[in-house]
Design a protein around this motif. Sequence first.
Motif, mmCIF file in Angstrom:
data_model
loop_
_atom_site.group_PDB
_atom_site.id
_atom_site.type_symbol
_atom_site.label_atom_id
_atom_site.label_comp_id
_atom_site.label_asym_id
_atom_site.label_seq_id
_atom_site.Cartn_x
_atom_site.Cartn_y
_atom_site.Cartn_z
ATOM 1 N N GLN A 151 11.745 -33.382 16.893
ATOM 2 C CA GLN A 151 11.202 -34.100 15.736
ATOM 3 C C GLN A 151 10.867 -35.579 16.065
ATOM 4 O OE1 GLN A 151 9.621 -32.162 13.254
ATOM 5 N NE2 GLN A 151 10.229 -30.406 14.481
ATOM 6 N N PRO A 152 9.980 -36.197 15.065
ATOM 7 C CA PRO A 152 9.877 -37.333 15.422
ATOM 8 C C PRO A 152 11.077 -38.397 15.425
ATOM 9 C CG PRO A 152 7.685 -36.729 14.357
ATOM 10 C CD PRO A 152 8.871 -35.790 14.587
ATOM 11 N N GLU A 153 11.870 -37.948 14.415
ATOM 12 C CA GLU A 153 13.354 -38.874 14.111
ATOM 13 C C GLU A 153 14.260 -38.794 15.362
ATOM 14 O OE1 GLU A 153 13.156 -35.054 11.260
ATOM 15 O OE2 GLU A 153 11.675 -36.691 11.998
ATOM 16 N N ASP A 154 13.882 -37.957 16.424
ATOM 17 C CA ASP A 154 14.632 -37.681 17.525
ATOM 18 C C ASP A 154 14.239 -38.548 18.609
ATOM 19 O OD1 ASP A 154 16.265 -35.419 16.819
ATOM 20 O OD2 ASP A 154 14.525 -34.130 17.198
ATOM 21 N N THR A 155 13.068 -39.383 18.447
ATOM 22 C CA THR A 155 12.683 -40.393 19.254
ATOM 23 C C THR A 155 13.762 -41.417 19.528
ATOM 24 O OG1 THR A 155 10.409 -40.086 18.842
ATOM 25 C CG2 THR A 155 10.936 -42.208 19.640
ATOM 26 N N ALA A 156 14.226 -41.830 20.559
ATOM 27 C CA ALA A 156 15.302 -42.517 21.065
ATOM 28 C C ALA A 156 15.320 -42.693 22.324
ATOM 29 C CB ALA A 156 16.575 -42.379 20.336
ATOM 30 N N VAL A 157 16.238 -43.836 22.772
ATOM 31 C CA VAL A 157 16.815 -43.875 23.977
ATOM 32 C C VAL A 157 18.174 -43.115 24.065
ATOM 33 C CG1 VAL A 157 17.721 -45.528 25.925
ATOM 34 C CG2 VAL A 157 15.450 -46.074 24.738
ATOM 35 N N TYR A 158 17.959 -42.239 25.056
ATOM 36 C CA TYR A 158 19.487 -41.396 25.226
ATOM 37 C C TYR A 158 20.091 -41.525 26.257
ATOM 38 C CZ TYR A 158 17.388 -38.000 21.928
ATOM 39 O OH TYR A 158 16.943 -37.352 20.465
ATOM 40 N N TYR A 159 21.315 -41.973 26.123
ATOM 41 C CA TYR A 159 22.259 -42.514 27.040
ATOM 42 C C TYR A 159 23.407 -41.363 27.197
ATOM 43 C CZ TYR A 159 20.482 -47.029 25.779
ATOM 44 O OH TYR A 159 19.763 -48.127 25.463
ATOM 45 N N CYS A 160 23.793 -41.113 28.495
ATOM 46 C CA CYS A 160 24.798 -40.370 28.837
ATOM 47 C C CYS A 160 26.104 -41.212 29.023
ATOM 48 C CB CYS A 160 24.665 -39.488 30.044
ATOM 49 S SG CYS A 160 24.658 -39.994 31.642
ATOM 50 N N ASN A 161 27.192 -40.601 28.757
ATOM 51 C CA ASN A 161 28.458 -41.181 29.150
ATOM 52 C C ASN A 161 29.276 -40.242 29.573
ATOM 53 O OD1 ASN A 161 29.756 -40.063 26.846
ATOM 54 N ND2 ASN A 161 30.638 -41.808 26.036
ATOM 55 N N ALA A 162 30.468 -40.783 30.230
ATOM 56 C CA ALA A 162 31.609 -39.749 31.018
ATOM 57 C C ALA A 162 32.739 -40.462 30.770
ATOM 58 C CB ALA A 162 31.096 -39.406 32.230
ATOM 59 N N ASP A 163 33.929 -40.030 30.535
ATOM 60 C CA ASP A 163 35.250 -40.345 30.729
ATOM 61 C C ASP A 163 35.789 -39.967 32.195
ATOM 62 O OD1 ASP A 163 36.230 -39.828 27.614
ATOM 63 O OD2 ASP A 163 35.326 -41.453 28.433
ATOM 64 N N ILE A 164 36.031 -40.991 33.132
ATOM 65 C CA ILE A 164 36.154 -40.642 34.467
ATOM 66 C C ILE A 164 37.192 -41.180 35.049
ATOM 67 C CG2 ILE A 164 35.402 -41.180 36.811
ATOM 68 C CD1 ILE A 164 32.558 -40.978 35.788
ATOM 69 N N LEU A 165 38.340 -40.508 35.743
ATOM 70 C CA LEU A 165 39.483 -40.692 36.295
ATOM 71 C C LEU A 165 39.026 -41.154 37.708
ATOM 72 C CD1 LEU A 165 41.511 -40.415 34.290
ATOM 73 C CD2 LEU A 165 42.708 -38.847 35.665
ATOM 74 N N ARG A 166 39.307 -42.454 38.308
ATOM 75 C CA ARG A 166 39.133 -42.746 39.608
ATOM 76 C C ARG A 166 39.954 -42.348 40.605
ATOM 77 N NH1 ARG A 166 35.654 -47.003 40.306
ATOM 78 N NH2 ARG A 166 35.570 -46.557 42.550
ATOM 79 N N SER A 167 41.226 -42.129 40.212
ATOM 80 C CA SER A 167 42.410 -41.756 41.145
ATOM 81 C C SER A 167 43.454 -41.061 40.106
ATOM 82 C CB SER A 167 43.045 -42.737 41.708
ATOM 83 O OG SER A 167 43.814 -43.639 41.015
ATOM 84 N N PRO A 168 44.424 -40.317 40.631
ATOM 85 C CA PRO A 168 45.234 -39.546 39.895
ATOM 86 C C PRO A 168 46.233 -40.365 39.067
ATOM 87 C CG PRO A 168 45.243 -38.727 42.120
ATOM 88 C CD PRO A 168 44.506 -39.982 42.188
ATOM 89 N N LEU A 169 46.513 -41.673 39.496
ATOM 90 C CA LEU A 169 47.294 -42.642 38.782
ATOM 91 C C LEU A 169 46.671 -43.525 38.096
ATOM 92 C CD1 LEU A 169 49.901 -43.172 41.600
ATOM 93 C CD2 LEU A 169 50.228 -41.581 39.724
ATOM 94 N N SER A 170 45.377 -43.399 37.910
ATOM 95 C CA SER A 170 44.477 -44.410 37.163
ATOM 96 C C SER A 170 44.321 -44.192 35.667
ATOM 97 C CB SER A 170 43.206 -44.672 38.000
ATOM 98 O OG SER A 170 42.321 -43.313 37.634
ATOM 99 N N TYR A 171 43.961 -45.103 34.945
ATOM 100 C CA TYR A 171 43.573 -44.707 33.501
ATOM 101 C C TYR A 171 42.109 -44.184 33.597
ATOM 102 C CZ TYR A 171 47.860 -47.248 32.269
ATOM 103 O OH TYR A 171 49.270 -47.476 32.020
ATOM 104 N N GLY A 172 41.938 -43.446 32.568
ATOM 105 C CA GLY A 172 40.448 -42.902 32.305
ATOM 106 C C GLY A 172 39.647 -44.132 31.668
ATOM 107 N N MET A 173 38.469 -44.071 32.346
ATOM 108 C CA MET A 173 37.530 -45.199 31.885
ATOM 109 C C MET A 173 36.045 -44.501 31.601
ATOM 110 S SD MET A 173 37.999 -48.399 34.403
ATOM 111 C CE MET A 173 37.355 -49.394 33.664
ATOM 112 N N THR A 174 35.389 -45.281 30.513
ATOM 113 C CA THR A 174 34.193 -44.715 30.185
ATOM 114 C C THR A 174 32.894 -45.469 30.845
ATOM 115 O OG1 THR A 174 35.212 -44.296 27.887
ATOM 116 C CG2 THR A 174 32.681 -44.451 28.196
ATOM 117 N N TYR A 175 32.239 -44.756 31.498
ATOM 118 C CA TYR A 175 31.047 -44.870 32.043
ATOM 119 C C TYR A 175 29.669 -44.690 31.491
ATOM 120 C CZ TYR A 175 34.160 -45.963 35.975
ATOM 121 O OH TYR A 175 35.504 -46.544 36.805
ATOM 122 N N TRP A 176 28.559 -45.451 31.409
ATOM 123 C CA TRP A 176 27.453 -45.316 30.658
ATOM 124 C C TRP A 176 26.360 -45.251 31.743
ATOM 125 C CZ3 TRP A 176 27.130 -44.335 25.601
ATOM 126 C CH2 TRP A 176 28.154 -44.505 24.743
#
Length: 121
Positions: free
Chosen positions: A86-111
């Motif tokens: 519908q017209p109200e769905d018009t927008a810029v859509y962004y994906c994000n992901a919580d990613i672990l770079r290594s087993p000992l790292s904290y998760g970080m959010t990427y966009w």
Amino acid sequence: QVQLVESGGGLVQPGGSLRLSCAASGSMFSINAMGWYRQAPGKQRELVATISRGGSQNYANSVKGRFTISRDNAKNTVYLQMNSLQPEDTAVYYCNADILRSPLSYGMTYWGKGTLVTVSS
């Protein structure tokens, strides 16, 4: 560096469908939750849908029953199938992901940078 790249946006008529894709690339140990957000003209960015690594899904009430989020872990890709647009769905859509770079790292959010979806006749 980790990158998220969206694709699949475009112009669609009301009632139509689009399928968005977002592929993550770079050095990663694991990808946990992934999601889609959108920002309509003049409005704040809002959550559309999320999906855990195991496939548990959550949706905004405004898209529930019309949109489906899914993922292919082997391809590091999340999808958003959008039906009955519908017209109200018009927008810029962004994906994000919580990613672990290594087993000992904290998760970080990427966009990702976003992909434009325009619903208009």
